[in-house]
Structures are given as C-alpha cells and as structure tokens.
Design an enzyme around this catalytic site. Structure first.
Site, short mmCIF file in Angstrom:
data_model
loop_
_atom_site.label_atom_id
_atom_site.label_comp_id
_atom_site.label_asym_id
_atom_site.label_seq_id
_atom_site.Cartn_x
_atom_site.Cartn_y
_atom_site.Cartn_z
N GLU A 289 0.83 -1.20 0.00
CA GLU A 289 0.00 0.00 0.00
C GLU A 289 0.87 1.25 0.00
O GLU A 289 1.98 1.25 0.53
CB GLU A 289 -0.91 0.00 1.23
CG GLU A 289 -2.00 -1.04 1.14
CD GLU A 289 -2.85 -1.12 2.39
OE1 GLU A 289 -4.08 -1.11 2.24
OE2 GLU A 289 -2.31 -1.17 3.49
N CYS B 144 3.57 8.48 0.84
CA CYS B 144 4.12 7.54 1.82
C CYS B 144 4.16 6.17 1.17
O CYS B 144 3.15 5.69 0.65
CB CYS B 144 3.20 7.54 3.05
SG CYS B 144 3.59 6.26 4.26
N CYS C 287 5.60 -7.08 7.40
CA CYS C 287 6.68 -6.60 8.27
C CYS C 287 7.05 -7.68 9.26
O CYS C 287 6.22 -8.47 9.68
CB CYS C 287 6.20 -5.33 9.00
SG CYS C 287 7.50 -4.54 9.97
N CYS D 17 5.51 -4.47 15.93
CA CYS D 17 5.26 -3.47 16.97
C CYS D 17 3.80 -3.59 17.40
O CYS D 17 2.92 -3.78 16.55
CB CYS D 17 5.54 -2.06 16.43
SG CYS D 17 7.25 -1.82 15.97
N CYS E 181 0.93 -1.41 15.67
CA CYS E 181 0.93 -1.24 14.22
C CYS E 181 0.27 -2.42 13.51
O CYS E 181 0.35 -3.55 13.98
CB CYS E 181 2.38 -1.09 13.75
SG CYS E 181 2.55 -0.84 11.98
N ASN F 60 -3.24 5.88 16.34
CA ASN F 60 -4.39 5.57 15.49
C ASN F 60 -4.80 4.15 15.82
O ASN F 60 -3.96 3.25 15.81
CB ASN F 60 -3.98 5.65 14.01
CG ASN F 60 -3.58 7.05 13.62
OD1 ASN F 60 -4.30 8.00 13.90
ND2 ASN F 60 -2.42 7.20 13.00
N CYS G 75 -0.91 6.59 9.79
CA CYS G 75 0.28 5.88 10.26
C CYS G 75 -0.11 4.62 10.99
O CYS G 75 -0.97 4.63 11.87
CB CYS G 75 1.02 6.72 11.29
SG CYS G 75 1.90 8.07 10.62
N1 SAH Z 1 9.34 0.42 10.23
C1 SAH Z 1 9.45 1.83 10.20
C2 SAH Z 1 8.47 2.51 9.26
C3 SAH Z 1 7.03 2.10 9.37
S1 SAH Z 1 6.06 2.85 10.60
C4 SAH Z 1 9.35 2.40 11.61
O1 SAH Z 1 9.13 1.64 12.54
O2 SAH Z 1 9.57 3.59 11.78
C5 SAH Z 1 5.99 4.54 10.26
C6 SAH Z 1 5.55 5.36 11.45
O3 SAH Z 1 4.19 5.07 11.84
C7 SAH Z 1 6.39 5.06 12.66
O4 SAH Z 1 6.76 6.16 13.39
C8 SAH Z 1 5.46 4.18 13.45
O5 SAH Z 1 5.88 4.07 14.72
C9 SAH Z 1 4.13 4.89 13.22
N2 SAH Z 1 2.97 4.10 13.62
C10 SAH Z 1 2.85 2.76 13.55
N3 SAH Z 1 1.65 2.38 14.04
C11 SAH Z 1 0.99 3.49 14.43
C12 SAH Z 1 -0.30 3.75 14.99
N4 SAH Z 1 -1.16 2.76 15.26
N5 SAH Z 1 -0.64 5.02 15.24
C13 SAH Z 1 0.22 6.03 14.95
N6 SAH Z 1 1.43 5.86 14.42
C14 SAH Z 1 1.83 4.60 14.15
#
Ligand code: SAH
Length: 347
Positions: free
Chosen positions: A93, A106, A113, A117, A120, A296, A339
């Site tokens: 995406e 983006c 992945c 995390c 996410c 989010n 995000c």
């Molecule tokens: N793997 C990389 C890039 C992907 S995430 C990283 O970890 O940075 C891109 C951004 O979105 C990161 O800052 C991540 O922490 C944020 N992100 C992930 N899940 C989120 C959520 N549920 N709400 C807000 N930001 C989120």
C-alpha cells in the site's frame, strides 16, 4: 514469458539501462528515452519515439510497470490510499497525503513486516518479502501518475518511507531506490524532502549515515525506558535506547541533518510527567525534533490513544523542558490510511 518471470526495467538504474541498450545493439541515448517514459508510468505502446523491434525485444523479458493498481480509496480530507499488486501476487500500500504546504507520498518497502510493533497493523499478516528497488520506485511513479503529475511537475514534493515494512531491514534495495530518486536523470527529488523512518536498527543507521545522502532520518522511539519500549516494540530487545541515541548522534554528526524522533502517545503507557522529563534528558544531547503522534487505533491491537487535551499538555510539558516537539496531524483515518494502519490486505 509469464509476467511473474519477467524482470523489471525499473530495477535498473540509468547506467544499467544504458548497458542493456548497448547489449541489445542500440545506442546509449535510447536509455534516456526509455527512462523518461518509465518515470511517467508509460507502457511499451506509448513509447512512440523508440523502434518497434527494440521494444518487442525488451517486452519479451522486461516489464515497464513494477506495481499494478488494484484499487484506491479517497478519505474526506483527500488522503488517498492505494493498493498495488506486485508481479508475483503480493500487495503493498501507498498513501498520498495532500497538504497546502506541499503534498507527500508515503510508500512501503516490504510486503508485510517482521517487527511486530504492538501498535501497528503492518505485521498482522506476517512478512512475505522485501520490495525490490523498482517496486519501491514504482509506487512513487504510479501515485504521481494517478494524481496527474509528470516528471517536471510532480504531484508531491515529499517522499516518506513510512508505509509497511522496515526500510533499513531492506537496506540495499532502499539505498538503490534512494539513489534513483535523487538522480538528476531520474525524478530528481531533493534529499531535504525525503524521510526514512526506522524502528531503530542501530548498525544500519550508522551505515546510512556514512552514505551521507542528507535525507531526513526518523526514528520510532515511542518509549523512554528500555523496559517499556520492549513491551510495545520487540526490536527493543536487540537495541537499547542508549544505542539508538548514540546512532542518532552519529547520524547528525555525519550528515548535519537534525534527526526526528517519532513518539506515539499511548493511553496509560508513555505520556507521564516522568516520560516527559526522561525524553527531555535524552533529546538534550543531540539536535533533534520530537514528532508526537496520537495513536491511530488498529482493530486487532487493543491499545488506545490519549485524549487531545492530554496530548496538548504532554507536548507543552516537553516544550517547557526545552524539547523541540510538535503534534503531528493525523490524515486519512477514515480509510485506515493513517500511520500504522497500513496492512497487506485488500481494501
Ligand atoms: N518500520 C518503520 C516505518 C514504518 S512505521 C518504523 O518503525 O519507523 C511509520 C511510522 O508510523 C512510525 O513512526 C510508526 O511508529 C508509526 N505508527 C505505527 N503504528 C501506528 C499507529 N497505530 N498510530 C500512529 N502511528 C503509528
């Protein structure tokens, strides 16, 4: 030859494309012609200034497109989420984020992945594979085309590697991609307008710093102690916050670019007074900015964000402690395009 067995012209950099032209008995300048069509997202049929026989030859082994638009959704705020299919069937995406000071795209660097995390969505369907450099570039080209941009007048000025996947876990392909978009023969983006976000792979951050590309480095920090970071980011078991800060300092010293820390505000987890104080102590040691993001929500993950008053108070506390911090505006939430809401599924 079947589509999935063909190679991608976009995986070749300009020099390699020249080499291919020469090896097929063509003159070098043909590479320039082909490349400018590829950057527009054009197919062979459109390449009217090239010999038909040469195009037929290329078509036998190479695809002009690296990502194939399956569907897209437009949010109320104009944020547009794209689902692309790759030649072997996986999907990625990308998101277009309109902004009056300059639009952003983006893009994703991996199919799924590995890092899982806890806030996410990107790892929910596991990890399939790395995107090739052509597949990353293809997302930029396809979104630009969809939004009516071309090479001279692009539909966006900022590119952020913040979609699904961990860009530094796909280091070589991401680096090739970066070279191709910074190339004056290519889309010629400015390094100032490119951000790469990482969950904090320390060795790779240093390796990237040594390249001195001058792009903005964003580090997903999200916690102020190793213990609490390990709860939400499994990768924190491999790298301590101390190591990450040292790598961030190394990046700044090498490139002169201020590092951005991403900090998701999660209810009852990381926005206490002590967190603010610890965050200020950490960030004092280097030139950096803290991007606060209210979480989010992701259905399968049971974490919640904070209320907006609490978010503002936390931000103010950081400012009072001398931290450069802002709350990032969320876009595209109603289509799961914000995000952390990107996942490898059909929209
Ligand atoms: N793997 C990389 C890039 C992907 S995430 C990283 O970890 O940075 C891109 C951004 O979105 C990161 O800052 C991540 O922490 C944020 N992100 C992930 N899940 C989120 C959520 N549920 N709400 C807000 N930001 C989120």
């Amino acid at each position: 030859m079947e589509k999935k067995n063909k190679k991608l012209l976009l995986d070749l950099n300009f020099k390699q494309l020249q080499g291919l032209c020469l090896s097929l008995g063509q003159q070098k300048f043909r590479a320039e012609q082909i490349y400018s069509w590829l950057l527009l997202g054009a197919d062979y049929e459109a390449m009217s200034n090239l010999p038909k026989s040469f195009l037929q030859q290329l078509e036998q082994s190479y695809l002009t497109q690296s990502v194939f638009l399956k569907t897209h959704q437009i949010a109320k705020d104009g944020t547009t989420k794209y689902l692309f299919e790759l030649k072997c069937g996986g999907t990625v995406e990308s998101v277009f984020l309109p902004n009056k000071y300059g639009n952003t795209v983006c893009i994703s660097s991996q199919v799924g992945c590995k890092f899982d995390c806890k806030f996410c969505a990107s790892a929910l369907n596991g990890f399939s594979r790395n995107c090739s450099n052509g597949e990353i570039l293809g997302q930029v080209i396809a979104v630009n085309r969809h939004k009516g941009g071309n090479v001279d007048k692009r539909a966006f000025c900022n590119i952020v590697l913040m979609g699904s996947g961990e860009p530094l876990d796909n280091y070589d392909n991401v680096l090739n991609f970066l070279h191709s978009i910074l190339d004056s023969k290519g889309l010629n983006f400015s390094n100032r307008n490119i951000s790469l976000s990482t969950c904090g792979l320390v060795d790779k951050i240093k390796k990237l710093a040594d390249q001195n590309l001058g792009i903005t480095l964003s580090i997903s920090l999200h916690a102020t102690t190793d213990e609490s970071r390990q709860v939400i980011m499994p990768v924190a078991k491999a790298y301590s916050i101390k190591d990450i800060l040292e790598a961030a300092k190394y990046y700044f010293d090498k490139t002169g670019r201020r590092v951005a820390f991403e900090y998701i505000m999660i209810k009852d987890l990381n926005t206490s007074h002590h967190d603010a104080v610890r965050l200020s102590q950490m960030t004092k040691q280097l030139s950096c900015h803290v991007n606060l993001i209210n979480l989010n929500s992701v259905n399968e993950r049971n974490l919640k964000g904070v209320d907006s008053e609490h978010a503002k108070r936390f931000c103010q506390k950081l400012l009072d402690l001398g931290v450069s911090a802002t709350i990032r505006r969320t876009q595209g939430q109603d289509i799961d395009g914000a995000c952390g809401q990107l996942r490898n599924k059909f929209v």
